[in-house]
Motif scaffolding. Structure first.
Motif, mmCIF file in Angstrom:
data_model
loop_
_atom_site.group_PDB
_atom_site.id
_atom_site.type_symbol
_atom_site.label_atom_id
_atom_site.label_comp_id
_atom_site.label_asym_id
_atom_site.label_seq_id
_atom_site.Cartn_x
_atom_site.Cartn_y
_atom_site.Cartn_z
ATOM 1 N N GLY A 149 -4.522 -3.970 4.206
ATOM 2 C CA GLY A 149 -4.393 -5.211 5.042
ATOM 3 C C GLY A 149 -3.954 -6.506 4.267
ATOM 4 N N ALA A 150 -4.547 -7.433 4.113
ATOM 5 C CA ALA A 150 -4.272 -8.749 3.728
ATOM 6 C C ALA A 150 -5.094 -8.809 2.150
ATOM 7 N N GLU A 151 -5.946 -7.664 1.865
ATOM 8 C CA GLU A 151 -6.741 -7.499 0.689
ATOM 9 C C GLU A 151 -6.063 -6.859 -0.515
ATOM 10 N N GLU A 152 -6.190 -7.536 -1.470
ATOM 11 C CA GLU A 152 -5.258 -6.763 -2.567
ATOM 12 C C GLU A 152 -6.231 -6.675 -3.802
ATOM 13 N N CYS A 153 -6.041 -5.417 -4.726
ATOM 14 C CA CYS A 153 -6.679 -5.050 -5.739
ATOM 15 C C CYS A 153 -5.960 -4.899 -6.890
ATOM 16 N N ARG A 154 -5.796 -5.760 -7.819
ATOM 17 C CA ARG A 154 -4.911 -5.791 -9.103
ATOM 18 C C ARG A 154 -5.548 -5.472 -10.297
ATOM 19 N N PRO A 155 -4.890 -4.829 -11.280
ATOM 20 C CA PRO A 155 -5.435 -4.740 -12.572
ATOM 21 C C PRO A 155 -5.235 -5.985 -13.292
ATOM 22 N N PRO A 156 -5.937 -6.207 -14.277
ATOM 23 C CA PRO A 156 -7.248 -5.507 -14.842
ATOM 24 C C PRO A 156 -8.552 -5.843 -14.193
ATOM 25 N N ASP A 157 -8.696 -7.006 -13.659
ATOM 26 C CA ASP A 157 -9.512 -7.709 -13.010
ATOM 27 C C ASP A 157 -10.288 -6.886 -11.693
ATOM 28 N N GLY A 158 -9.451 -6.364 -11.058
ATOM 29 C CA GLY A 158 -9.831 -5.646 -9.701
ATOM 30 C C GLY A 158 -10.605 -4.376 -9.946
ATOM 31 N N ALA A 209 -14.619 0.182 -6.254
ATOM 32 C CA ALA A 209 -15.273 -0.779 -5.209
ATOM 33 C C ALA A 209 -14.502 -0.851 -4.184
ATOM 34 N N PHE A 210 -13.213 -1.159 -4.454
ATOM 35 C CA PHE A 210 -12.068 -1.386 -3.480
ATOM 36 C C PHE A 210 -12.037 -0.215 -2.604
ATOM 37 N N VAL A 211 -11.821 0.801 -2.998
ATOM 38 C CA VAL A 211 -11.555 2.136 -2.606
ATOM 39 C C VAL A 211 -12.838 2.464 -1.501
ATOM 40 N N ARG A 212 -13.899 2.466 -2.162
ATOM 41 C CA ARG A 212 -15.113 2.805 -1.478
ATOM 42 C C ARG A 212 -15.329 1.642 -0.231
ATOM 43 N N ALA A 220 -3.154 8.882 2.106
ATOM 44 C CA ALA A 220 -2.564 9.833 2.969
ATOM 45 C C ALA A 220 -2.720 9.225 4.574
ATOM 46 N N GLN A 221 -3.729 8.628 4.888
ATOM 47 C CA GLN A 221 -4.186 8.113 6.158
ATOM 48 C C GLN A 221 -3.292 6.706 6.336
ATOM 49 N N LYS A 222 -2.637 6.240 5.327
ATOM 50 C CA LYS A 222 -2.074 4.753 5.149
ATOM 51 C C LYS A 222 -3.051 3.820 5.529
ATOM 52 N N ARG A 223 -4.402 4.055 5.099
ATOM 53 C CA ARG A 223 -5.240 3.067 5.242
ATOM 54 C C ARG A 223 -4.977 2.131 4.198
ATOM 55 N N LEU A 224 -4.634 2.657 2.868
ATOM 56 C CA LEU A 224 -4.433 1.740 1.680
ATOM 57 C C LEU A 224 -2.957 1.734 1.366
ATOM 58 N N VAL A 225 -2.349 0.780 0.862
ATOM 59 C CA VAL A 225 -0.999 1.033 0.420
ATOM 60 C C VAL A 225 -0.807 0.873 -0.963
ATOM 61 N N LEU A 226 -0.020 1.719 -1.795
ATOM 62 C CA LEU A 226 0.146 1.718 -3.240
ATOM 63 C C LEU A 226 1.156 0.875 -3.480
ATOM 64 N N GLY A 227 0.998 -0.220 -4.337
ATOM 65 C CA GLY A 227 2.058 -0.955 -4.846
ATOM 66 C C GLY A 227 2.353 -0.527 -6.189
ATOM 67 N N VAL A 228 3.855 -0.401 -6.244
ATOM 68 C CA VAL A 228 4.357 0.064 -7.848
ATOM 69 C C VAL A 228 5.079 -0.893 -8.239
ATOM 70 N N ASN A 229 4.642 -1.241 -9.687
ATOM 71 C CA ASN A 229 5.593 -2.049 -10.278
ATOM 72 C C ASN A 229 6.829 -1.370 -10.873
ATOM 73 N N ILE A 230 7.953 -1.236 -10.397
ATOM 74 C CA ILE A 230 8.955 -0.476 -10.808
ATOM 75 C C ILE A 230 9.408 -0.819 -12.024
ATOM 76 N N GLY A 231 9.638 -2.148 -12.473
ATOM 77 C CA GLY A 231 9.825 -2.638 -14.003
ATOM 78 C C GLY A 231 9.006 -2.051 -14.934
ATOM 79 N N VAL A 232 7.682 -1.602 -14.678
ATOM 80 C CA VAL A 232 6.869 -0.857 -15.599
ATOM 81 C C VAL A 232 7.145 0.482 -15.580
ATOM 82 N N ALA A 276 0.552 -1.105 -13.698
ATOM 83 C CA ALA A 276 1.712 -0.649 -13.234
ATOM 84 C C ALA A 276 1.582 -0.367 -11.589
ATOM 85 N N ILE A 277 0.363 -0.450 -11.045
ATOM 86 C CA ILE A 277 0.127 -0.221 -9.623
ATOM 87 C C ILE A 277 -0.913 -1.233 -9.292
ATOM 88 N N THR A 278 -1.005 -1.471 -7.853
ATOM 89 C CA THR A 278 -1.692 -2.316 -7.191
ATOM 90 C C THR A 278 -2.449 -1.463 -5.949
#
Length: 149
Positions: free
Chosen positions: A119-128, A132-135, A18-30, A113-115
């Motif tokens: 900023g430049a840091e990204e957290c992707r499933p399944p390894d991310g 911890a990234f949110v905290r 909501a504060q736009k501190r994180l950006v939600l990436g969505v895999n539209i295909g999934v 389906a999401i990441t």
């Protein structure tokens, strides 16, 4: 049922989004295929069906030349108008879905389906480790106070 840790992390995630501190990436295909909780068949079936009938009708009425013209226009409309609209709608529904509950977020995360991006840091499933990234991402209030968790 989600444990306390994931519920707290999810609440923080929603606040950061909501504060736009994180950006939600969505895999539209999934997220826009059958089986996805945000899939709507009518979004693709109706425009495709109308386009198909339009091309067939144009071919029957005006011959191959008019049919080819109708097909060209239909493809252009699909890629320039309809597809971007579908992507925006799938993203909006996906955003609403993953912010609705920790279980919904976990379902989308496990489906890859999401990441998350800060900023430049990204957290992707399944390894991310999304918790911890949110905290590790400070909220606006924490940054104004001069520190974060």
């Amino acid at each position: 049922m989600a444990d306390v840790s994931s519920r707290d992390a999810h609440a923080r995630l929603v606040r950061l989004l909501a504060q736009k501190r994180l950006v939600l990436g969505v895999n539209i295909g999934v997220m826009s295929r059958p089986g996805s909780p945000v899939f709507r068949r009518i979004e693709t079936a109706l425009p495709t069906g109308l386009g198909l009938f339009g091309v067939i009708g144009a071919t029957v009425i005006g011959g191959v030349t008019l049919g080819a013209l109708a097909l060209t226009i239909g493809v252009a409309v699909w890629f320039l108008v309809i597809l971007p609209r579908i992507k925006d709608q799938v993203y909006a529904r996906s955003y609403a879905f993953v912010t609705s509950s920790p279980a919904a977020f976990a379902q989308a995360w496990e489906a890859r389906a999401i990441t998350l991006r800060a900023g430049a840091e990204e957290c992707r499933p399944p390894d991310g480790d999304w918790i911890a990234f949110v905290r590790a991402t400070p909220t606006r209030e924490e940054e104004e106070e001069g520190g974060h968790r």
